[in-house]
Write a protein that holds these residues in place. Sequence first.
Motif, PDB file in Angstrom:
ATOM      1  N   CYS A 145       0.830  -1.212   0.000  1.00 47.92           N
ATOM      2  CA  CYS A 145       0.000   0.000   0.000  1.00 47.92           C
ATOM      3  C   CYS A 145       0.864   1.261   0.000  1.00 47.92           C
ATOM      4  O   CYS A 145       0.514   2.264  -0.633  1.00 47.92           O
ATOM      5  CB  CYS A 145      -0.969  -0.015   1.176  1.00 47.92           C
ATOM      6  SG  CYS A 145      -2.163  -1.374   1.069  1.00 47.92           S
ATOM      7  N   CYS A 197      -7.371  -3.603  -5.180  1.00 45.40           N
ATOM      8  CA  CYS A 197      -7.344  -3.104  -3.807  1.00 45.40           C
ATOM      9  C   CYS A 197      -8.590  -3.545  -3.024  1.00 45.40           C
ATOM     10  O   CYS A 197      -9.084  -2.801  -2.188  1.00 45.40           O
ATOM     11  CB  CYS A 197      -7.196  -1.585  -3.809  1.00 45.40           C
ATOM     12  SG  CYS A 197      -8.431  -0.754  -4.826  1.00 45.40           S
ATOM     13  N   ASP A 201      -8.737  -5.774  -0.777  1.00 44.91           N
ATOM     14  CA  ASP A 201      -8.426  -6.162   0.604  1.00 44.91           C
ATOM     15  C   ASP A 201      -7.841  -5.024   1.430  1.00 44.91           C
ATOM     16  O   ASP A 201      -7.350  -5.252   2.537  1.00 44.91           O
ATOM     17  CB  ASP A 201      -7.428  -7.328   0.606  1.00 44.91           C
ATOM     18  CG  ASP A 201      -7.987  -8.546  -0.115  1.00 44.91           C
ATOM     19  OD1 ASP A 201      -9.214  -8.710  -0.108  1.00 44.91           O
ATOM     20  OD2 ASP A 201      -7.190  -9.313  -0.681  1.00 44.91           O
ATOM     21  N   CYS A 202      -7.818  -3.801   0.902  1.00 45.73           N
ATOM     22  CA  CYS A 202      -7.212  -2.698   1.652  1.00 45.73           C
ATOM     23  C   CYS A 202      -8.011  -1.424   1.418  1.00 45.73           C
ATOM     24  O   CYS A 202      -8.998  -1.430   0.699  1.00 45.73           O
ATOM     25  CB  CYS A 202      -5.742  -2.522   1.241  1.00 45.73           C
ATOM     26  SG  CYS A 202      -5.533  -2.058  -0.486  1.00 45.73           S
TER      27      CYS A 202
END
Length: 169
Positions: free
Chosen positions: A108, A127, A129-130
């Motif tokens: 990230c 993205c 999962d974040c």
Amino acid sequence: MPDLSLSDHVALLDIPWPYIEKEARDRGSYILVLRLAEDRSLDVGRAGRFFFRKGFYLYAGSAMANLTARMGRHVARRKQFHWHIDWLRSVAAVHAVLPIRSSARLECTIAEALREHSAWSIPGFGCTDCGCASHLFGSPDDPLRSARFQRLLLSLRMDGYERATAPHA
Ligand SMILES: [Zn+2]
């Protein structure tokens, strides 16, 4: 010595072994650089349809084990798609895979740095999962030929070392 002859004095070099043992493993993050020859619209699994301008794409990912195998997986063409980037990879050429070895998950941080170095981003890509807005960024020019990008890569690779070995205040 002023006359460039060798000194008799021998000093021990201080090697940070605990740091090296912790960091010199096959894990960390990577930047995958793809080259797309023409504009493309693509269905990317359940994420939906995305439009990709032709150019170079920089994708930030990580593998906290078996980093080399993960990078190899992106280079090989696959029939089974899993990550968003697999769909783009199926129509683009691999230009480079750049490892950033670290015991910390930096993908990230890398994505944020790539955003500042790129002409455009693909929102919602890579993205899930974040909290990032994207992990995929585009540029009309080859980033490997950019001195600014080379400096970024060097700083991403060296920052952890500098943090770990800096004298404590
Ligand atoms: Zn992220």
